[in-house]
Design a protein around this motif. Structure first.
Motif, short mmCIF file in Angstrom:
data_model
loop_
_atom_site.label_atom_id
_atom_site.label_comp_id
_atom_site.label_asym_id
_atom_site.label_seq_id
_atom_site.Cartn_x
_atom_site.Cartn_y
_atom_site.Cartn_z
N ILE A 13 1.65 -7.39 1.63
CA ILE A 13 1.70 -6.98 0.22
C ILE A 13 0.42 -6.24 -0.17
N ILE A 14 -0.72 -6.76 0.27
CA ILE A 14 -2.00 -6.10 -0.03
C ILE A 14 -2.03 -4.71 0.60
N LEU A 15 -1.55 -4.60 1.83
CA LEU A 15 -1.52 -3.31 2.52
C LEU A 15 -0.65 -2.30 1.79
N VAL A 16 0.51 -2.73 1.32
CA VAL A 16 1.42 -1.84 0.59
C VAL A 16 0.78 -1.41 -0.73
N VAL A 17 0.14 -2.33 -1.42
CA VAL A 17 -0.51 -2.00 -2.69
C VAL A 17 -1.65 -1.00 -2.47
N LEU A 18 -2.43 -1.20 -1.41
CA LEU A 18 -3.52 -0.27 -1.13
C LEU A 18 -3.01 1.12 -0.77
N ILE A 19 -1.93 1.17 0.00
CA ILE A 19 -1.37 2.47 0.37
C ILE A 19 -0.79 3.18 -0.85
N ARG A 20 -0.02 2.44 -1.65
CA ARG A 20 0.60 3.05 -2.83
C ARG A 20 -0.43 3.45 -3.88
N GLY A 21 -1.53 2.70 -3.96
CA GLY A 21 -2.58 3.01 -4.93
C GLY A 21 -3.47 4.15 -4.51
N GLY A 22 -3.34 4.60 -3.28
CA GLY A 22 -4.16 5.71 -2.81
C GLY A 22 -5.49 5.29 -2.24
N SER A 23 -5.79 3.99 -2.23
CA SER A 23 -7.05 3.53 -1.67
C SER A 23 -7.06 3.58 -0.16
N LEU A 24 -5.89 3.57 0.44
CA LEU A 24 -5.77 3.55 1.89
C LEU A 24 -4.68 4.53 2.30
N LYS A 25 -5.01 5.38 3.23
CA LYS A 25 -4.03 6.35 3.72
C LYS A 25 -3.23 5.73 4.85
N TRP A 26 -2.11 6.38 5.22
CA TRP A 26 -1.22 5.85 6.24
C TRP A 26 -1.89 5.76 7.60
N GLY A 27 -2.70 6.74 7.97
CA GLY A 27 -3.35 6.74 9.28
C GLY A 27 -4.23 5.52 9.51
N PRO A 28 -5.21 5.27 8.63
CA PRO A 28 -6.04 4.08 8.79
C PRO A 28 -5.24 2.78 8.69
N ALA A 29 -4.18 2.77 7.90
CA ALA A 29 -3.35 1.57 7.79
C ALA A 29 -2.66 1.26 9.11
N ILE A 30 -2.16 2.30 9.76
CA ILE A 30 -1.50 2.10 11.06
C ILE A 30 -2.52 1.63 12.09
N VAL A 31 -3.72 2.19 12.06
CA VAL A 31 -4.78 1.76 12.98
C VAL A 31 -5.12 0.29 12.74
N ALA A 32 -5.22 -0.12 11.49
CA ALA A 32 -5.52 -1.51 11.17
C ALA A 32 -4.43 -2.45 11.65
#
Length: 64
Positions: A13-32
């Motif tokens: 849920i935190i990951l989705v919120v960060l991605i949707r909020g623009g704080s985290l892009k898809w690339g770094p999220a996939i790496v994490a």
């Protein structure tokens, strides 16, 4: 099992919120996510699991 499942859901849920909020892009999220996946297959996984379980037990033991 219940603790790890709820932690996974909370982190998802935190990951989705960060991605949707623009704080985290898809690339770094996939790496994490991949880092966590591969970290789970290392020798550190049991120690990390024990640490998270002790933190959860400590939080559960707090009475207000």
């Amino acid at each position: 099992m219940a603790i790890s499942l709820s932690v996974v859901l909370l982190l998802a849920i935190i990951l989705v919120v960060l991605i949707r909020g623009g704080s985290l892009k898809w690339g770094p999220a996939i790496v994490a996510v991949l880092f966590g996946f591969f970290l789970a297959s290392t020798g550190m996984a049991p120690e990390i699991n024990r640490f998270l379980n002790s933190v959860a037990e400590t939080i559960n033991g707090i009475s207000f």
